[in-house]
Design a protein around this motif. Structure first.
Motif, mmCIF file in Angstrom:
data_model
loop_
_atom_site.group_PDB
_atom_site.id
_atom_site.type_symbol
_atom_site.label_atom_id
_atom_site.label_comp_id
_atom_site.label_asym_id
_atom_site.label_seq_id
_atom_site.Cartn_x
_atom_site.Cartn_y
_atom_site.Cartn_z
ATOM 1 N N ILE A 498 41.198 -0.492 17.099
ATOM 2 C CA ILE A 498 41.547 -1.911 16.874
ATOM 3 C C ILE A 498 40.330 -2.804 17.078
ATOM 4 O O ILE A 498 40.385 -3.830 17.741
ATOM 5 C CB ILE A 498 42.708 -2.364 17.787
ATOM 6 C CG1 ILE A 498 42.423 -2.028 19.256
ATOM 7 C CG2 ILE A 498 44.016 -1.717 17.353
ATOM 8 C CD1 ILE A 498 43.369 -2.729 20.222
ATOM 9 N N SER A 499 39.206 -2.415 16.462
ATOM 10 C CA SER A 499 37.993 -3.239 16.558
ATOM 11 C C SER A 499 37.695 -3.841 15.199
ATOM 12 O O SER A 499 37.828 -3.173 14.178
ATOM 13 C CB SER A 499 36.793 -2.392 16.967
ATOM 14 O OG SER A 499 37.204 -1.340 17.799
ATOM 15 N N SER A 500 37.267 -5.102 15.184
ATOM 16 C CA SER A 500 36.905 -5.693 13.902
ATOM 17 C C SER A 500 35.393 -5.624 13.726
ATOM 18 O O SER A 500 34.654 -5.336 14.657
ATOM 19 C CB SER A 500 37.410 -7.134 13.825
ATOM 20 O OG SER A 500 36.875 -7.862 14.899
ATOM 21 N N LYS A 501 34.945 -5.856 12.499
ATOM 22 C CA LYS A 501 33.516 -5.893 12.193
ATOM 23 C C LYS A 501 33.143 -7.308 11.825
ATOM 24 O O LYS A 501 33.768 -7.837 10.912
ATOM 25 C CB LYS A 501 33.210 -4.964 11.025
ATOM 26 C CG LYS A 501 31.768 -5.138 10.486
ATOM 27 C CD LYS A 501 31.469 -4.256 9.308
ATOM 28 C CE LYS A 501 30.040 -4.505 8.828
ATOM 29 N NZ LYS A 501 29.619 -3.564 7.798
ATOM 30 N N PRO A 502 32.104 -7.954 12.371
ATOM 31 C CA PRO A 502 31.496 -7.527 13.612
ATOM 32 C C PRO A 502 32.466 -7.791 14.762
ATOM 33 O O PRO A 502 33.431 -8.489 14.561
ATOM 34 C CB PRO A 502 30.259 -8.435 13.684
ATOM 35 C CG PRO A 502 30.653 -9.696 12.959
ATOM 36 C CD PRO A 502 31.615 -9.261 11.902
ATOM 37 N N PRO A 503 32.168 -7.291 15.925
ATOM 38 C CA PRO A 503 30.964 -6.601 16.402
ATOM 39 C C PRO A 503 30.937 -5.088 16.130
ATOM 40 O O PRO A 503 29.868 -4.504 16.192
ATOM 41 C CB PRO A 503 30.992 -6.854 17.904
ATOM 42 C CG PRO A 503 32.448 -6.956 18.232
ATOM 43 C CD PRO A 503 33.111 -7.557 17.044
ATOM 44 N N ALA A 504 32.075 -4.460 15.850
ATOM 45 C CA ALA A 504 32.008 -3.032 15.517
ATOM 46 C C ALA A 504 31.578 -2.905 14.055
ATOM 47 O O ALA A 504 31.467 -3.919 13.355
ATOM 48 C CB ALA A 504 33.370 -2.376 15.730
ATOM 49 N N THR A 505 31.318 -1.698 13.569
ATOM 50 C CA THR A 505 31.140 -1.500 12.137
ATOM 51 C C THR A 505 32.350 -0.703 11.650
ATOM 52 O O THR A 505 33.175 -0.281 12.453
ATOM 53 C CB THR A 505 29.829 -0.743 11.813
ATOM 54 O OG1 THR A 505 29.782 0.440 12.589
ATOM 55 C CG2 THR A 505 28.619 -1.600 12.128
ATOM 56 N N ILE A 506 32.447 -0.518 10.343
ATOM 57 C CA ILE A 506 33.604 0.217 9.819
ATOM 58 C C ILE A 506 33.497 1.681 10.232
ATOM 59 O O ILE A 506 34.408 2.237 10.842
ATOM 60 C CB ILE A 506 33.696 0.066 8.284
ATOM 61 C CG1 ILE A 506 33.955 -1.406 7.931
ATOM 62 C CG2 ILE A 506 34.817 0.964 7.741
ATOM 63 C CD1 ILE A 506 33.972 -1.722 6.451
#
Ligand SMILES: Nc1ncnc2c1ncn2[C@@H]1O[C@H](COP(=O)(O)OP(=O)(O)OP(=O)(O)O)[C@@H](O)[C@H]1O
Ligand SMILES: O=c1[nH]c(=O)c2[nH+]cn([C@@H]3O[C@H](COP(=O)(O)O)[C@@H](O)[C@H]3O)c2[nH]1
Ligand SMILES: NC(=O)CC[C@H](N)C(=O)O
Ligand SMILES: [Mg+2]
Length: 509
Positions: A498-506
């Motif tokens: 459940i992380s969005s990009k940014p800050p995560a990547t796909i």
């Protein structure tokens, strides 16, 4: 192209959006950095100046020479552009007391102005600035105001130069598209003739001229971009197009066979090359993400080089490069910092001596899909989720072994087939599974297990640059998790990313 709009980029985060809006009006346009104005301007019918993170008052702010443009071509200056024209032509730009960021409404619009045809007072516009135009430049005529911004729009008398403080390209400017249409179609008289059909005709003719009777080799991935590029080239040069589809051993379950099969019906000359062993060997013992990407990139080139040598006198290499790839490498800010080394962007080593053809280099992804539809490419193929060239290697954290590839292929297939069965596949931009380098304790049939954890990832996006995780139905997640744990030996736990990009990547690597 003789019906072309020039967008001069001052580094705004919205410049690409201007291009999209213009293309939506069926008008072709190109983005060029402000410091690289093309020498030849005769093909351009209008110019749009973009916004910028700079303040016109800063010493190092963009300061292009517009003498070849102003009074020769209709100009629409947006935000920084509007401030720039004011500041250096007898007007005054100052820092405003409040930073204005967000929605505003036009409170006054001057009657009878072509730029504001069909736009009425109260129209919502999107603002994003901290400087404000206090005084208009010489011959400036105010066209619109908001309660906070007196000079929200102006034109310069005696020339077809228009300037607006707000951003018509941003969706929240309700009449933004109308304003662009007013400027481009009614004022600049640009014809709306940029359609997928026109693009196909023009590109096929160009490719014929460029390539003649020479041979072209193309890497086919089963993805949208390379497939559309292949079909266009096939239309232009027929049997002189040699497509190569490499099995790097890191594709989805059964993908090598099913993709080859799919291409059979399309009349393309495709050779499937099974290089799985070569890739796995090159990857052996490598855990570092960049190390894996580099090993894969190098092996792709080696395999390609071998294959190209088998085709006598091949002169060209075709690629499915699309516009965002191009913009990124020529933008005002230069190529952005390396987050990940995309395997296909590094270019070819000089020893390959092939010239590059990139028929899609001016298109956005959705336009590629529309061109694909025009070429009657199968809907299912056009709707496929993007899949990274390095494949499952960047979804297996840690080192790669055939056993881990097998586990992940099984998990991925259950997840993707489930999305299709639940009619969720087309609602998602991209989905996949990640094999974590972690074991966890479980209990199955009263026995202790100590097995692998997999993460599922599904994102919404329009271009892959930003993304949000998808709120998949709990029922679906529950069913998928059950199926995975029951059917895939070696996995005893499933988690959802459940992380969005940014800050995560796909991708995780
Ligand atoms: N397995 C493969 N065999 C041959 N060429 C490949 C393979 N994977 C990737 N390529 C080459 O690398 C290019 C870039 O891959 P990329 O995934 O960005 O685009 P795509 O696969 O064409 O489309 P999509 O973005 O829809 O997946 C492809 O256009 C293709 O030329
Ligand atoms: O062809 C490719 N070669 C690569 O090396 C590569 N790395 C990431 N991707 C795809 O790019 C999009 C953005 O990914 P990231 O958020 O992980 O950077 C997503 O769609 C990713 O799947 C790649 N595609
Ligand atoms: N969006 C923009 O172009 C902003 C222009 C300028 N940097 C300002 O803050 O006013
Ligand atoms: Mg791909």
């Amino acid at each position: 192209m003789h019906n072309n709009v020039l967008i001069l980029d001052f580094g705004s985060q919205y410049t690409q959006l201007i291009a999209r809006r213009v293309r939506e009006l069926n008008i072709y346009c190109e983005i060029h950095p402000f410091n690289k104005i093309p020498n030849e301007l005769s093909g351009f019918k209008a110019v749009i100046l973009s916004g910028s993170p700079f303040s016109v008052r800063a010493e190092d702010a963009p300061h292009p020479d517009l003498s070849r443009i102003r009074k020769q071509l209709p100009v629409l200056a947006v935000c920084y552009g509007a401030q720039y024209l004011a500041h250096f032509n007898g007007g005054k730009v100052e820092a405003s007391e409040i930073r204005e960021y967000g929605r505003a409404n036009l409170s006054v619009i001057k009657d009878g102005e072509a730029l504001f045809a069909h736009i009425t007072e109260n129209s919502q516009v999107w603002m994003s600035h901290s400087d404000t135009i206090k005084e208009l430049p010489q011959n400036g005529v105010r066209l619109a105001s908001t309660p906070d911004v007196l000079n929200a729009a102006y034109r310069i008398d005696g020339e077809e130069t228009y300037a607006i403080q707000f951003h018509p390209e941003v969706y929240h400017s309700t009449d933004g598209k109308q304003l662009l249409e007013n400027f481009l179609v009614n004022i600049a008289k640009v014809e709306q003739e940029w359609t997928p059909e026109a693009f196909v005709d023009m590109t096929v003719a160009d490719l014929k001229k460029q390539i003649g009777d020479d041979k072209v080799v193309l890497g086919l991935s089963g993805g949208v971009d390379s497939t559309v590029a292949a079909v266009l080239l096939h239309k232009a040069i027929g049997k002189n197009l040699y497509c190569i589809f490499v099995n790097n051993g890191l594709l989805r379950k059964n993908e090598f066979e099913s993709v080859l099969d799919q291409y059979k019906h399309m009349g393309l000359n495709v050779k499937g090359v099974d290089a799985s062993a070569r890739f796995l060997e090159a990857l052996a013992g490598i855990s570092d993400p960049e190390g894996k990407r580099k090993a894969i990139g190098k092996t792709f080139i080696d395999v390609f080089d071998d294959e190209a040598h088998r085709i006598k006198d091949v002169k060209y290499l075709a690629q499915g490069t699309i516009y965002p790839d191009v913009i990124e490498s020529v933008s005002v800010n230069g190529p952005s910092v390396t987050i990940k080394s995309h395997h296909n962007v590094g270019g070819l080593p000089a020893y390959m001596k092939l010239k590059v053809v990139e028929p899609l280099r001016m298109l956005f992804k959705d336009e590629v899909r529309r061109v694909g539809a025009e070429l009657e490419i199968d809907k299912e193929l056009l709707g496929r989720h993007p899949f990274p060239g390095p494949g499952l290697a960047i979804r297996i954290l840690g080192d790669i072994t055939p056993e881990k590839v097998r586990i992940l292929q099984e998990v991925d297939a259950i997840f993707i087939n489930g999305l299709k069965e639940w009619m969720l596949y087309d609602k998602v931009w991209q989905a996949g599974a990640i094999l974590l380098p972690v074991n966890s304790v479980g209990v199955m049939g009263d026995e202790r297990t100590y097995e692998k954890v997999v993460a599922l990832r599904a994102v919404e996006s329009t271009d892959g640059m930003t993304a949000d995780w998808v709120n998949l139905p709990y029922d679906f997640l529950q069913k998928t998790s059950n199926t995975i744990i029951n059917r895939v030996k070696g996995v005893n736990r499933v988690v959802y990313d459940i992380s969005s990009k940014p800050p995560a990547t796909i991708e995780w690597e």
